[in-house]
Design a protein around this motif. Structure first.
Motif, PDB file in Angstrom:
ATOM      1  N   GLY A   7      23.749  76.775  49.360  1.00  0.00           N
ATOM      2  CA  GLY A   7      22.787  77.695  48.746  1.00  0.00           C
ATOM      3  C   GLY A   7      23.165  78.103  47.338  1.00  0.00           C
ATOM      4  N   THR A   8      24.400  78.550  47.185  1.00  0.00           N
ATOM      5  CA  THR A   8      24.863  79.004  45.876  1.00  0.00           C
ATOM      6  C   THR A   8      24.872  77.860  44.877  1.00  0.00           C
ATOM      7  N   ARG A   9      25.289  76.668  45.326  1.00  0.00           N
ATOM      8  CA  ARG A   9      25.337  75.496  44.435  1.00  0.00           C
ATOM      9  C   ARG A   9      23.931  75.120  43.969  1.00  0.00           C
ATOM     10  N   GLN A  15      19.111  77.368  38.232  1.00  0.00           N
ATOM     11  CA  GLN A  15      19.093  78.336  37.133  1.00  0.00           C
ATOM     12  C   GLN A  15      19.588  77.710  35.831  1.00  0.00           C
ATOM     13  N   ARG A  16      20.569  76.809  35.942  1.00  0.00           N
ATOM     14  CA  ARG A  16      21.081  76.122  34.759  1.00  0.00           C
ATOM     15  C   ARG A  16      19.980  75.312  34.079  1.00  0.00           C
ATOM     16  N   GLU A  63      27.231  64.293  42.935  1.00  0.00           N
ATOM     17  CA  GLU A  63      27.439  65.343  41.915  1.00  0.00           C
ATOM     18  C   GLU A  63      27.275  66.726  42.540  1.00  0.00           C
ATOM     19  N   PHE A  64      26.234  66.855  43.375  1.00  0.00           N
ATOM     20  CA  PHE A  64      25.945  68.144  44.007  1.00  0.00           C
ATOM     21  C   PHE A  64      27.158  68.630  44.791  1.00  0.00           C
ATOM     22  N   PHE A  65      27.738  67.739  45.611  1.00  0.00           N
ATOM     23  CA  PHE A  65      28.848  68.158  46.466  1.00  0.00           C
ATOM     24  C   PHE A  65      30.190  68.162  45.754  1.00  0.00           C
TER      25      PHE A  65
END
Length: 192
Positions: A7-9, A15-16, A63-65
Protein backbone atom coordinates in the motif's frame (compact mmCIF):
# COMPACT_ATOMS: atom_id res chain seq x y z
CA UNK A 1 3.91 -12.02 3.22
CA UNK A 2 7.39 -11.08 4.30
CA UNK A 3 6.38 -7.63 5.45
CA UNK A 4 6.55 -5.80 2.10
CA UNK A 5 4.27 -2.75 2.37
CA UNK A 6 2.37 -2.84 -0.94
CA UNK A 7 0.00 0.00 0.00
CA UNK A 8 2.62 2.52 1.04
CA UNK A 9 4.82 1.68 -1.97
CA UNK A 10 1.90 2.15 -4.40
CA UNK A 11 0.91 5.46 -2.78
CA UNK A 12 4.53 6.70 -2.90
CA UNK A 13 4.84 5.87 -6.63
CA UNK A 14 1.42 7.36 -7.46
CA UNK A 15 2.15 10.62 -5.61
CA UNK A 16 5.61 10.87 -7.18
CA UNK A 17 3.83 10.93 -10.56
CA UNK A 18 1.28 13.52 -9.34
CA UNK A 19 -1.64 11.17 -9.98
CA UNK A 20 -4.83 11.15 -7.94
CA UNK A 21 -6.31 7.79 -6.93
CA UNK A 22 -9.12 8.56 -9.40
CA UNK A 23 -6.72 9.25 -12.29
CA UNK A 24 -4.65 6.11 -11.63
CA UNK A 25 -7.84 4.03 -11.36
CA UNK A 26 -9.06 5.40 -14.70
CA UNK A 27 -5.77 4.66 -16.44
CA UNK A 28 -5.61 1.15 -14.97
CA UNK A 29 -9.26 0.33 -15.66
CA UNK A 30 -10.06 -0.39 -11.99
CA UNK A 31 -12.37 1.34 -9.49
CA UNK A 32 -11.24 4.24 -7.26
CA UNK A 33 -12.04 2.12 -4.22
CA UNK A 34 -9.67 -0.62 -5.48
CA UNK A 35 -6.73 1.84 -5.41
CA UNK A 36 -7.83 3.23 -2.04
CA UNK A 37 -8.18 -0.22 -0.41
CA UNK A 38 -4.82 -1.39 -1.76
CA UNK A 39 -3.09 1.78 -0.49
CA UNK A 40 -4.63 1.23 2.95
CA UNK A 41 -3.46 -2.42 2.82
CA UNK A 42 -7.11 -3.43 3.33
CA UNK A 43 -6.96 -5.80 0.36
CA UNK A 44 -4.17 -7.69 -1.39
CA UNK A 45 -4.45 -7.16 -5.14
CA UNK A 46 -4.44 -10.19 -7.44
CA UNK A 47 -1.34 -10.52 -9.60
CA UNK A 48 -3.29 -9.49 -12.72
CA UNK A 49 -4.87 -6.39 -11.09
CA UNK A 50 -1.55 -5.27 -9.57
CA UNK A 51 0.03 -5.66 -13.01
CA UNK A 52 -2.72 -3.50 -14.60
CA UNK A 53 -2.16 -0.78 -11.99
CA UNK A 54 1.65 -0.88 -12.35
CA UNK A 55 1.37 -0.79 -16.17
CA UNK A 56 -0.66 2.43 -15.77
CA UNK A 57 2.14 4.12 -13.78
CA UNK A 58 4.22 2.55 -15.58
CA UNK A 59 6.46 0.60 -13.20
CA UNK A 60 7.70 -2.97 -13.58
CA UNK A 61 6.80 -5.59 -10.96
CA UNK A 62 10.49 -6.03 -10.12
CA UNK A 63 11.03 -2.25 -9.71
CA UNK A 64 7.91 -2.07 -7.53
CA UNK A 65 9.15 -4.76 -5.14
CA UNK A 66 12.80 -3.66 -5.21
CA UNK A 67 11.80 -0.49 -3.38
CA UNK A 68 14.29 2.31 -3.11
CA UNK A 69 17.50 0.66 -2.08
CA UNK A 70 19.37 -1.79 -4.27
CA UNK A 71 21.59 -4.26 -2.46
CA UNK A 72 25.12 -5.18 -3.37
CA UNK A 73 25.51 -8.22 -5.58
CA UNK A 74 24.51 -10.89 -3.05
CA UNK A 75 25.20 -14.45 -4.25
CA UNK A 76 23.36 -16.74 -1.79
CA UNK A 77 19.84 -16.27 -0.38
CA UNK A 78 18.23 -18.00 2.57
CA UNK A 79 14.54 -18.91 2.14
CA UNK A 80 13.44 -16.00 4.37
CA UNK A 81 15.41 -13.52 2.24
CA UNK A 82 13.31 -14.10 -0.88
CA UNK A 83 10.89 -11.22 -1.61
CA UNK A 84 7.21 -12.20 -1.58
CA UNK A 85 5.38 -10.71 -4.59
CA UNK A 86 2.25 -12.89 -4.48
CA UNK A 87 -1.26 -11.74 -3.73
CA UNK A 88 -1.87 -13.32 -0.31
CA UNK A 89 -3.33 -16.54 -1.77
CA UNK A 90 -0.73 -17.61 -4.27
CA UNK A 91 2.89 -17.02 -3.29
CA UNK A 92 5.62 -15.93 -5.70
CA UNK A 93 8.98 -15.56 -3.95
CA UNK A 94 11.54 -13.68 -6.03
CA UNK A 95 15.28 -14.42 -5.86
CA UNK A 96 17.53 -11.34 -5.76
CA UNK A 97 14.77 -8.72 -5.99
CA UNK A 98 17.14 -5.89 -5.05
CA UNK A 99 20.05 -7.05 -7.20
CA UNK A 100 21.16 -4.18 -9.48
CA UNK A 101 20.86 -4.76 -13.24
CA UNK A 102 19.13 -8.12 -12.82
CA UNK A 103 18.50 -9.63 -16.27
CA UNK A 104 16.13 -12.44 -15.26
CA UNK A 105 13.61 -13.27 -12.56
CA UNK A 106 13.72 -16.60 -10.73
CA UNK A 107 10.59 -17.41 -8.76
CA UNK A 108 9.61 -20.04 -6.21
CA UNK A 109 5.87 -20.26 -6.88
CA UNK A 110 3.31 -21.77 -4.51
CA UNK A 111 -0.32 -22.29 -5.49
CA UNK A 112 -2.70 -23.67 -2.84
CA UNK A 113 -5.81 -25.47 -4.15
CA UNK A 114 -8.05 -22.95 -5.96
CA UNK A 115 -5.26 -20.37 -6.47
CA UNK A 116 -5.49 -18.61 -9.82
CA UNK A 117 -3.52 -15.80 -11.50
CA UNK A 118 -6.91 -14.36 -12.51
CA UNK A 119 -9.34 -14.28 -15.40
CA UNK A 120 -7.44 -11.35 -16.90
CA UNK A 121 -4.79 -13.28 -18.77
CA UNK A 122 -1.21 -12.18 -18.05
CA UNK A 123 0.81 -10.81 -20.97
CA UNK A 124 4.28 -9.25 -20.94
CA UNK A 125 7.38 -9.08 -23.13
CA UNK A 126 9.91 -11.87 -22.87
CA UNK A 127 10.00 -15.59 -22.21
CA UNK A 128 9.26 -17.76 -19.21
CA UNK A 129 9.68 -21.35 -18.22
CA UNK A 130 9.44 -23.55 -15.20
CA UNK A 131 9.31 -27.03 -13.69
CA UNK A 132 6.55 -28.38 -11.44
CA UNK A 133 8.25 -29.52 -8.21
CA UNK A 134 5.11 -30.93 -6.56
CA UNK A 135 1.34 -31.08 -7.08
CA UNK A 136 -0.32 -30.16 -10.37
CA UNK A 137 -1.16 -26.93 -12.20
CA UNK A 138 -3.45 -26.08 -15.09
CA UNK A 139 -1.66 -23.72 -17.48
CA UNK A 140 -3.43 -21.96 -20.36
CA UNK A 141 -1.29 -20.33 -23.05
CA UNK A 142 -2.86 -18.67 -26.09
CA UNK A 143 -5.98 -20.85 -26.01
CA UNK A 144 -4.19 -24.15 -25.30
CA UNK A 145 -4.62 -25.69 -21.83
CA UNK A 146 -2.66 -28.49 -20.15
CA UNK A 147 -2.46 -29.91 -16.65
CA UNK A 148 1.16 -30.42 -15.61
CA UNK A 149 2.32 -32.58 -12.69
CA UNK A 150 5.58 -33.15 -10.82
CA UNK A 151 8.57 -33.17 -13.17
CA UNK A 152 6.63 -31.64 -16.10
CA UNK A 153 7.81 -28.33 -17.48
CA UNK A 154 6.74 -25.41 -19.69
CA UNK A 155 8.46 -22.70 -21.74
CA UNK A 156 6.64 -20.03 -23.77
CA UNK A 157 6.70 -16.51 -25.19
CA UNK A 158 5.24 -14.32 -22.41
CA UNK A 159 3.50 -12.04 -24.93
CA UNK A 160 0.97 -14.86 -25.42
CA UNK A 161 -1.97 -14.54 -23.01
CA UNK A 162 -1.47 -16.98 -20.13
CA UNK A 163 -3.03 -18.10 -16.87
CA UNK A 164 -2.07 -20.52 -14.07
CA UNK A 165 -4.72 -22.29 -11.91
CA UNK A 166 -4.45 -24.99 -9.27
CA UNK A 167 -7.58 -27.06 -9.95
CA UNK A 168 -6.32 -29.97 -7.82
CA UNK A 169 -6.77 -30.58 -4.10
CA UNK A 170 -3.09 -30.41 -3.09
CA UNK A 171 -0.56 -27.55 -3.07
CA UNK A 172 1.44 -26.96 -6.24
CA UNK A 173 5.05 -25.75 -6.18
CA UNK A 174 6.87 -24.50 -9.29
CA UNK A 175 10.36 -23.10 -9.77
CA UNK A 176 10.33 -20.71 -12.72
CA UNK A 177 12.41 -18.13 -14.55
CA UNK A 178 11.49 -15.29 -16.87
CA UNK A 179 13.40 -12.73 -18.86
CA UNK A 180 13.51 -9.75 -19.03
CA UNK A 181 12.87 -9.41 -15.27
CA UNK A 182 9.80 -7.24 -15.63
CA UNK A 183 6.09 -7.78 -16.04
CA UNK A 184 5.56 -4.18 -17.17
CA UNK A 185 6.90 -4.27 -20.69
CA UNK A 186 3.86 -5.97 -22.22
CA UNK A 187 1.05 -3.44 -22.36
CA UNK A 188 -2.64 -4.23 -22.28
CA UNK A 189 -4.25 -7.18 -20.63
CA UNK A 190 -6.17 -9.57 -22.84
CA UNK A 191 -9.52 -10.94 -21.73
CA UNK A 192 -10.55 -14.38 -22.84
Amino acid sequence: MSGFDVGTRLKQLRQRRDLSQRELAKRAGVTNSTISLIEQNSVSPSVSSLKKILDALPVSISEFFAGEELASEQVFYRAEELTEIGDGTLSWRLVGARRPNRSMSILHEYYPPGADTGEDMLEHAGEEGGIVVSGSIEISVNGETRVLTRGDAYYFDSRLPHRFRNIGDTDCVIVSANTPPSFAEGGGTQHH
